[in-house]
Motif scaffolding. Structure first.
Motif: not given
Length: 257
Positions: A24, A27-28, A217, A222, A242
């Protein structure tokens, strides 16, 4: 516009529960350019999303049996009193108020429609360091079957005000805190729940290009929940998820006039 001079009822914190915090964070980091900093060895894997050293959100392991989601926190001067008022007004106390060391005191609640949220009573940590800048929290949006009834619940807790505005195919409610000029104190909105959705709070992050953010994303595993679209007098919006299904939105707002 959401700021960091938090008052009663302001969104003052957001965090993400995820089954894989490393993935996570990556990803962000790719989507928003955030760094992740652990809160320390005693924090159980919890840590902070940061932009230029400023905290813009947080991330922790998913609670057992929970699904990955963002949680919006609202400021309260007394977490215990707020959880008591929530229970008396038809809400649910998921986690009773507890101290987070000297940082503050929090409780996890659910409104009568089923939307989960939390409250934060500030200690040494007042809230997020940065909002309403590019790639930070801009808006919080409630989706429930009966917005007026559910907003009455929140008014009982925080004294919120709201005004109605026409939006494509719906009536939208713009929510403000109890203090100050109503327009200047606005921080979010409420809309009727769409078919197939669960009652929820959705965080919106401001971005320069919702289309490009959507592509990033998707490239990071995502998905696009709602493709980027222009909303008259508001801006360009997209809803994303996500890799673990946590839904959030991005928006390039129109310039304020």
């Amino acid at each position: 516009m959401l700021g960091t001079q938090f008052t009663k009822g302001s969104p003052n914190w957001i965090d993400l529960g995820s089954p894989d915090t490393d993935a996570a964070a990556a990803f962000y980091g790719a989507v928003f350019g955030w760094d992740f900093r652990s809160a320390g060895p005693d924090a159980g894997g919890y840590g902070f999303f940061q932009q230029d050293g400023k905290t813009v959100g947080a991330l922790g392991p998913l609670d057992e049996g929970a699904k990955s989601a963002w949680t919006v926190y609202f400021q309260t001067p007394d977490a215990d009193a707020t959880q008591e008022a929530a229970a008396e007004a038809g809400g649910t106390v998921r986690v009773e108020a507890f101290d987070v060391m000297d940082a503050g005191r929090m409780a996890c609640l659910t409104d009568p429609a089923g939307a989960e949220f939390a409250v934060w009573q500030p200690g040494t940590v007042k809230g997020l360091d940065r909002t309403s800048a590019t790639n930070t929290l801009l808006w919080a949006e409630l989706h429930v079957p009966d917005p007026e009834s559910t907003l009455a619940f929140y008014r009982n807790l925080f004294g919120w005000r709201w005004s109605r505005m026409d939006a494509p195919g719906m009536t939208y409610r713009v929510i403000s805190t109890a203090e100050g000029d109503q327009e200047d104190a606005s921080f979010g909105g409420a809309a009727e729940l769409q078919e197939g959705m669960d009652a929820t709070w959705i965080p919106y992050f401001t971005v320069e290009d919702p289309d490009a953010t959507s592509r990033t994303a998707q490239g990071g595993g995502g998905s696009v929940v709602m493709p980027a679209t222009d909303v008259p007098d508001v801006g360009r919006i997209a809803w994303l998820a996500d890799p673990f299904g946590a839904v959030f939105a991005v928006m390039k707002p129109n310039p304020r006039t």
